[in-house]
Design a protein around this motif. Structure first.
Motif, PDB file in Angstrom:
ATOM      1  N   LEU A   1      42.089  44.869  42.905  1.00 10.50           N
ATOM      2  CA  LEU A   1      41.504  44.303  41.693  1.00 10.50           C
ATOM      3  C   LEU A   1      40.095  43.800  41.936  1.00 10.50           C
ATOM      4  O   LEU A   1      39.818  43.184  42.963  1.00 10.50           O
ATOM      5  CB  LEU A   1      42.354  43.107  41.238  1.00 10.50           C
ATOM      6  CG  LEU A   1      43.818  43.388  40.910  1.00 10.50           C
ATOM      7  CD1 LEU A   1      44.614  42.096  40.884  1.00 10.50           C
ATOM      8  CD2 LEU A   1      43.904  44.100  39.577  1.00 10.50           C
ATOM      9  N   SER A   2      39.218  44.052  40.980  1.00 11.78           N
ATOM     10  CA  SER A   2      37.889  43.449  41.005  1.00 11.78           C
ATOM     11  C   SER A   2      37.259  43.615  39.635  1.00 11.78           C
ATOM     12  O   SER A   2      37.453  44.651  38.981  1.00 11.78           O
ATOM     13  CB  SER A   2      37.003  44.111  42.062  1.00 11.78           C
ATOM     14  OG  SER A   2      35.657  43.705  41.875  1.00 11.78           O
ATOM     15  N   ILE A   3      36.468  42.619  39.223  1.00 14.30           N
ATOM     16  CA  ILE A   3      35.742  42.793  37.964  1.00 14.30           C
ATOM     17  C   ILE A   3      34.712  43.914  38.095  1.00 14.30           C
ATOM     18  O   ILE A   3      34.161  44.351  37.098  1.00 14.30           O
ATOM     19  CB  ILE A   3      35.066  41.488  37.479  1.00 14.30           C
ATOM     20  CG1 ILE A   3      34.177  40.865  38.550  1.00 14.30           C
ATOM     21  CG2 ILE A   3      36.097  40.498  36.982  1.00 14.30           C
ATOM     22  CD1 ILE A   3      33.276  39.760  37.991  1.00 14.30           C
ATOM     23  N   ALA A   4      34.474  44.399  39.301  1.00 14.45           N
ATOM     24  CA  ALA A   4      33.544  45.524  39.485  1.00 14.45           C
ATOM     25  C   ALA A   4      34.260  46.871  39.428  1.00 14.45           C
ATOM     26  O   ALA A   4      33.625  47.915  39.582  1.00 14.45           O
ATOM     27  CB  ALA A   4      32.804  45.379  40.818  1.00 14.45           C
ATOM     28  N   ASN A   5      35.586  46.868  39.174  1.00 17.13           N
ATOM     29  CA  ASN A   5      36.361  48.115  39.245  1.00 17.13           C
ATOM     30  C   ASN A   5      36.644  48.772  37.898  1.00 17.13           C
ATOM     31  O   ASN A   5      37.338  49.793  37.859  1.00 17.13           O
ATOM     32  CB  ASN A   5      37.710  47.856  39.949  1.00 17.13           C
ATOM     33  CG  ASN A   5      37.556  47.702  41.448  1.00 17.13           C
ATOM     34  OD1 ASN A   5      36.446  47.846  41.981  1.00 17.13           O
ATOM     35  ND2 ASN A   5      38.653  47.401  42.133  1.00 17.13           N
TER      36      ASN A   5
ATOM     37  N   LEU B   1      41.716  41.920  36.614  1.00 18.68           N
ATOM     38  CA  LEU B   1      42.419  40.851  35.893  1.00 18.68           C
ATOM     39  C   LEU B   1      41.498  39.644  35.854  1.00 18.68           C
ATOM     40  O   LEU B   1      40.781  39.363  36.823  1.00 18.68           O
ATOM     41  CB  LEU B   1      43.717  40.457  36.611  1.00 18.68           C
ATOM     42  CG  LEU B   1      44.851  41.475  36.667  1.00 18.68           C
ATOM     43  CD1 LEU B   1      45.994  40.930  37.531  1.00 18.68           C
ATOM     44  CD2 LEU B   1      45.358  41.780  35.258  1.00 18.68           C
ATOM     45  N   ARG B   2      41.525  38.924  34.754  1.00 20.74           N
ATOM     46  CA  ARG B   2      40.711  37.711  34.663  1.00 20.74           C
ATOM     47  C   ARG B   2      41.335  36.834  33.600  1.00 20.74           C
ATOM     48  O   ARG B   2      41.718  37.336  32.534  1.00 20.74           O
ATOM     49  CB  ARG B   2      39.277  38.085  34.263  1.00 20.74           C
ATOM     50  CG  ARG B   2      38.255  37.007  34.495  1.00 20.74           C
ATOM     51  CD  ARG B   2      37.559  37.206  35.830  1.00 20.74           C
ATOM     52  NE  ARG B   2      36.389  36.350  35.971  1.00 20.74           N
ATOM     53  CZ  ARG B   2      35.537  36.402  36.985  1.00 20.74           C
ATOM     54  NH1 ARG B   2      35.710  37.274  37.953  1.00 20.74           N
ATOM     55  NH2 ARG B   2      34.509  35.593  37.064  1.00 20.74           N
TER      56      ARG B   2
ATOM     57  N   GLU C   1      31.307  39.595  31.926  1.00 19.93           N
ATOM     58  CA  GLU C   1      31.284  39.596  33.395  1.00 19.93           C
ATOM     59  C   GLU C   1      31.779  40.938  33.939  1.00 19.93           C
ATOM     60  O   GLU C   1      31.213  41.487  34.881  1.00 19.93           O
ATOM     61  CB  GLU C   1      32.129  38.436  33.940  1.00 19.93           C
ATOM     62  CG  GLU C   1      31.463  37.078  33.713  1.00 19.93           C
ATOM     63  CD  GLU C   1      32.363  35.884  34.053  1.00 19.93           C
ATOM     64  OE1 GLU C   1      31.855  34.761  34.030  1.00 19.93           O
ATOM     65  OE2 GLU C   1      33.564  36.088  34.322  1.00 19.93           O
TER      66      GLU C   1
ATOM     67  N   ALA D   1      29.457  43.467  36.056  1.00 21.04           N
ATOM     68  CA  ALA D   1      29.832  43.747  37.445  1.00 21.04           C
ATOM     69  C   ALA D   1      30.184  45.213  37.652  1.00 21.04           C
ATOM     70  O   ALA D   1      29.942  45.772  38.726  1.00 21.04           O
ATOM     71  CB  ALA D   1      31.009  42.854  37.862  1.00 21.04           C
TER      72      ALA D   1
END
Lengths: 358, 358
Positions: free
Chosen positions: A177-181, A239-240, A253, A257
């Protein structure tokens, strides 16, 4: 170092005098011990905390680590005003907020820390109520407060009570998981109606003379995330939890990202009628209002249906819904298709702060 | 989740306007991002923090865990007033305090968290100076700030800046430490002169019109503890850093938890001349005054010489000395043989708080 060991019999018993927190309760001496025993150990009681060493020792379960351990680690300070509001208080908020940040990393909590900065004069009854709410919230998330600290500052140098929690969690083996993905075509899922918490706290201040049937959504989302990842980890890209700044800020965000666009469908975004009404009276857009019990998931299209079904099957995701889609363009921006057929830019929150909602 | 990944190019660049922290910096939106980038990422810059996910992911080194991982976990809030004092500031204090609590568990830090509660109006220059001091202190301890949070409260609702740090560490494989493990015959070793930090902060407030050549002893003790445990882990029964409440309170905690007595030799307890003088003017006993760079070790008699030599060989333990001995009776009490040949009871600190020295 004394994990599993019972508290020694020689430990002084708690004798808490008076009805309010005093500076002596922060001295580090007898009064501090009495406060810690009578309020915090009383509420959190567990073998890792009870010996009151300088720290707790965690034995990471082998099953949680699946070979080389991957631990999630997070912290948040809570300065919400008022301390108590419909649906919760600063205590459960502080536990759930940290549990949910771990969940956003794809992790189940192994242990929490809790550190209190208390204003001289706080009613001990309020502090006990807060600690009990924290203990209950930790149990609901299947974890416990393993270590902590207490400081007291003079009257007028803080505002009742500030709480900083941190959390250590074991990351789901399949989570990447990453907000950059986020990738074009991904679906954006929200686990339930947005804005409940922020609208509730704004109204609870009573400054505006508005009342409405709203309550905070504060809840632990680690179970919901486990259900999601067990079903669709390979397709879950980000996920956030949309706290301060709300859904709009979280998606900005992600867009920034990942270098992608996000297109929201206004008609699909769930907002409770009472919350929508309260936001109109407050002059704020629910897209920018904090949730404390919602998760935003960005999921590959081929697994989006399974992800949605897994979330809806969990009690805290019953109202989960797809609210938008990731696009290649315009990179770094969030757009919303309005109910009237237009398109507007949903920028990150700027100006007009909604202070101290968490 | 993005450990080792560079910050994405699309991340907004930091544009920080004005010279003071405003409520908007705590909103969670654009201003928060600007503050976090320009102050905290600028100071702490590392691959775990930079992506600004909801948490950091730590890969626990296999060598640190020696089979089943044992992690130490601790937290502390720092509310010291004033924010800057001779020898340090709230920033290095917050890092060293948590590093030292991990060290007292026999652990080397793997990562720290840092959460800021800032009063509206704090000078950005002060916040930068604090963040830089934290980064420098973390480097000195061989660790880094991996995750954090920032809240801003209205003017008058906090006092400049409060910082809560937490830390996760890998416990030394040979460590078997607890304040409940002291045994009759054990030697009590202090790593250096006591009371420097507390005396310095009390004087730095300037309320008493006293000045003296004193400076805080704030320092990271993880290296000192590693040297001690590598040499004498099997005989090291308890470690504790004497912060709030000082040496007297720590030894009372050991006596109570272990059900033993402690007899101190007043003449052996190192106190700097300037600190002793300051304490006399302040009307306080140096035994109750906080250290922030000292460790108390309770070591079995057969390994005490080796433990002492190992500590003295480390720069932060050069003045280490044996100050007392653990006794069977009187259980739960600390006594001191005075320079005049008498014996007095050294009780736990009660009353007369020395507020906000850490």
């Amino acid at each position: 170092m004394t994990s599993g060991q019972a508290a020694p019999a020689a430990r002084p018993t708690a004798r808490l005098e008076g009805e309010r927190v005093t500076l002596a309760h922060g001295s580090g001496g007898k009064a501090t011990q009495a406060l810690v025993q009578a309020v915090f150990v009383e509420a959190f009681h567990n073998p890792r905390l009870d010996p009151l060493e300088d720290g707790a020792v965690l034995e990471v379960p082998e099953t949680a680590t699946n070979g080389r351990p991957r631990l999630a680690y997070t912290t948040d300070s809570f300065v919400v005003s008022p301390l108590f509001f419909p649906g919760g208080c600063i205590g459960d908020l502080a536990v759930n907020g940290t549990v949910n940040d771990l969940a956003a990393c794809g992790a189940q909590p192994l242990a929490l820390s809790a550190s209190f900065i208390i204003e001289e004069g706080l009613a001990l009854a309020d502090l006990r109520r807060i600690a009990q709410a924290m203990a209950k919230a930790a149990r609901a998330a299947g974890t416990e407060v393993a270590t902590g600290d207490t400081k007291v500052v003079q009257r007028g140098k803080a505002d009742g009570c500030f709480i900083t929690t941190s959390g250590v969690g074991a990351v789901h083996p399949g989570a990447r998981l990453s907000i950059a993905n986020a990738r074009p075509g991904d679906r954006v899922i929200v686990s339930g109606p947005v804005g409940d918490h922020g609208a509730t706290v704004m109204l609870a201040r009573g400054e505006l003379g508005i009342s409405a049937q709203v309550a905070s959504d504060t809840a632990p989302l680690n179970g919901l995330v486990a259900a999601l990842l067990d079903e669709a980890a390979a397709g879950t890209h980000a996920l956030r939890d949309p706290t301060r700044g709300g859904l709009a800020t979280v998606l900005n965000e992600v867009a920034a990202a990942s270098g992608v666009g996000v297109v929201l469908d206004e008609a699909a975004i769930p907002v409770r009628t009472a919350v929508r009404g309260a936001c109109e009276l407050l002059g704020i857009d629910p897209l920018y209002v904090a949730c404390e019990g919602r998760m935003v998931a960005v999921v590959a299209p081929d697994l989006a249906d399974r992800a949605l079904a897994a979330m809806r099957a969990h009690p805290l995701g019953a109202e989960a819904t797809v609210v938008g889609e990731v696009t290649a363009e315009p990179a770094g921006m969030v757009l919303e298709k309005t109910a009237f057929g237009g398109t507007r830019v949903v920028d990150m929150l700027s100006g007009d702060p909604l202070p101290r909602i968490c």
